[in-house]
Design a protein around this motif. Sequence first.
Motif, short mmCIF file in Angstrom:
data_model
loop_
_atom_site.label_atom_id
_atom_site.label_comp_id
_atom_site.label_asym_id
_atom_site.label_seq_id
_atom_site.Cartn_x
_atom_site.Cartn_y
_atom_site.Cartn_z
N PRO A 20 -11.89 6.09 11.14
CA PRO A 20 -11.09 6.30 10.16
C PRO A 20 -9.76 5.27 10.36
CG PRO A 20 -10.65 7.76 11.87
CD PRO A 20 -11.96 7.04 12.22
N ASP A 21 -9.96 4.44 11.47
CA ASP A 21 -8.62 3.75 11.77
C ASP A 21 -8.17 2.69 10.99
OD1 ASP A 21 -8.00 4.79 15.15
OD2 ASP A 21 -9.93 5.02 14.22
N ILE A 22 -9.11 1.66 10.83
CA ILE A 22 -8.81 0.73 9.83
C ILE A 22 -8.57 0.88 8.47
CG2 ILE A 22 -9.71 -1.74 9.21
CD1 ILE A 22 -8.57 -1.49 12.23
N VAL A 23 -9.32 2.03 8.12
CA VAL A 23 -9.39 2.40 6.68
C VAL A 23 -7.96 2.99 6.58
CG1 VAL A 23 -10.16 4.09 5.08
CG2 VAL A 23 -11.96 2.77 6.43
N GLU A 24 -7.37 3.78 7.34
CA GLU A 24 -6.08 4.37 7.31
C GLU A 24 -4.97 3.26 7.18
OE1 GLU A 24 -5.56 7.31 6.59
OE2 GLU A 24 -3.37 7.08 6.77
N ILE A 25 -5.17 2.09 7.86
CA ILE A 25 -4.45 0.83 7.86
C ILE A 25 -4.19 0.34 6.36
CG2 ILE A 25 -3.74 -1.43 8.58
CD1 ILE A 25 -4.78 -0.50 11.52
N HIS A 26 -5.59 0.19 5.94
CA HIS A 26 -5.95 -0.24 4.49
C HIS A 26 -4.90 0.52 3.56
CE1 HIS A 26 -8.45 -3.38 5.87
NE2 HIS A 26 -9.42 -2.70 5.73
N ARG A 27 -5.32 1.84 3.70
CA ARG A 27 -4.62 2.70 2.87
C ARG A 27 -3.06 2.59 2.90
NH1 ARG A 27 -7.50 7.30 4.65
NH2 ARG A 27 -9.33 7.08 3.17
N LYS A 28 -2.57 2.63 4.20
CA LYS A 28 -1.19 2.47 4.26
C LYS A 28 -0.58 1.01 3.66
CE LYS A 28 -0.18 5.35 8.09
NZ LYS A 28 -0.47 5.70 9.55
N SER A 29 -1.56 0.06 3.76
CA SER A 29 -1.21 -1.10 3.23
C SER A 29 -0.92 -1.20 1.67
CB SER A 29 -2.23 -2.19 3.47
OG SER A 29 -2.48 -2.47 4.84
N LEU A 30 -1.28 -0.43 1.09
CA LEU A 30 -1.12 -0.14 -0.37
C LEU A 30 0.42 0.02 -0.92
CD1 LEU A 30 -4.11 2.09 -1.17
CD2 LEU A 30 -3.91 -0.36 -1.93
N THR A 31 1.02 0.57 0.21
CA THR A 31 2.51 0.78 -0.06
C THR A 31 3.63 -0.57 0.68
OG1 THR A 31 2.89 1.76 1.96
CG2 THR A 31 2.18 2.98 0.27
N ALA A 32 2.80 -1.44 1.03
CA ALA A 32 3.34 -2.57 1.76
C ALA A 32 4.45 -3.34 0.81
CB ALA A 32 2.55 -3.70 1.98
N ASP A 33 5.40 -3.95 1.40
CA ASP A 33 6.55 -4.30 0.52
C ASP A 33 5.79 -5.82 0.22
OD1 ASP A 33 8.70 -3.05 0.94
OD2 ASP A 33 8.94 -3.79 2.90
N GLY A 49 11.98 -7.76 8.53
CA GLY A 49 11.81 -6.39 8.41
C GLY A 49 11.05 -5.75 7.30
N ALA A 50 10.55 -6.51 6.52
CA ALA A 50 9.70 -6.26 5.28
C ALA A 50 8.25 -5.65 5.97
CB ALA A 50 9.36 -7.42 4.38
N SER A 51 7.47 -4.87 5.10
CA SER A 51 6.25 -4.33 5.69
C SER A 51 5.26 -5.52 4.98
CB SER A 51 5.96 -3.10 5.53
OG SER A 51 6.21 -2.72 3.94
N VAL A 52 4.25 -5.74 5.77
CA VAL A 52 3.43 -6.91 5.43
C VAL A 52 1.83 -6.26 5.56
CG1 VAL A 52 2.79 -9.61 5.32
CG2 VAL A 52 5.28 -8.72 5.79
N ALA A 53 1.04 -6.78 4.51
CA ALA A 53 -0.36 -6.55 4.88
C ALA A 53 -1.06 -7.62 4.36
CB ALA A 53 -0.83 -5.34 4.03
N ILE A 54 -2.32 -7.94 4.82
CA ILE A 54 -2.98 -9.26 4.46
C ILE A 54 -4.25 -8.84 4.15
CG2 ILE A 54 -1.68 -10.92 5.68
CD1 ILE A 54 -3.58 -11.32 7.81
N GLY A 55 -4.93 -9.78 3.22
CA GLY A 55 -6.29 -9.70 2.87
C GLY A 55 -6.81 -10.61 3.60
N GLY A 56 -8.39 -10.46 3.83
CA GLY A 56 -9.00 -11.42 4.60
C GLY A 56 -9.13 -12.62 3.90
N SER A 57 -9.01 -13.60 4.46
CA SER A 57 -8.91 -14.99 3.86
C SER A 57 -8.96 -16.24 4.81
CB SER A 57 -7.70 -15.20 3.27
OG SER A 57 -7.22 -16.46 2.79
#
Length: 213
Positions: A85-98, A47-55
């Motif tokens: 704006p779409d991927i940039v918006e995902i990046h923005r939201k990712s700043l609040t990820a768990d 249930g956690a929110s997860v973002a990933i960095g390119g790797s």
Amino acid sequence: MDKMKKWKNLCKAKDIVEVLNKKHFKASYVETLEEARDKLLEMIEEGASVAIGGSTTLSEMGLVDILRNGKYKFFDRYQDLPFDPDIVEIHRKSLTADFLVTGTNAITKNGELVNTDCTGNRVAPMIFGPKNVIIVTGVNKIVGSLEDAFKRIREIAPMNAKRIKHETPCVETGTCVDCDCKKRICNFTTIIHNGIKFEGRIKIIIIADEIGY
Ligand code: SF4
């Protein structure tokens, strides 16, 4: 892998884990990419929110598919959508990820994490934003000094530019010319000196193997 090389990599992993833990990161080591994947998934609750960095390390691990099919809220930056704006918006939201899960471009023997980014979506949340940062990296990212880290990043950047299909001069020659083109991928460089500000926020899994570049 050659037995002696394996042993040497294990020694390197143990040494850097000790240094990183003294710097208030929460570091541990594993022997294989598969063990790293299992350890990483144990750390992320359902249930956690997860973002990933390119790797490349995370790509080799198949993490995108795992997160897409798992019980997580995945900020999926790899969707086939317009960057802005779409991927940039995902990046923005990712700043609040768990959790932010990412690699690192270099780790110095002194325990500094050095990274260079195109957009900033990886280096910014490594510093602040997501509640937890999990860094997964092979021992091949360990370098002697900050200067060596910058040198390493400059050497690998053309490969990264080619991998993500950016039209930069280095994609033609394999060598950095400190370009000034719109598609330049080396725009933001950060050094994380110490994890003490938010003790335990940055967790580091060192793989005693050479993974990614
Ligand atoms: S600065 Fe430009 S030429 Fe140099 S590695 Fe980065 S993208 Fe390539």
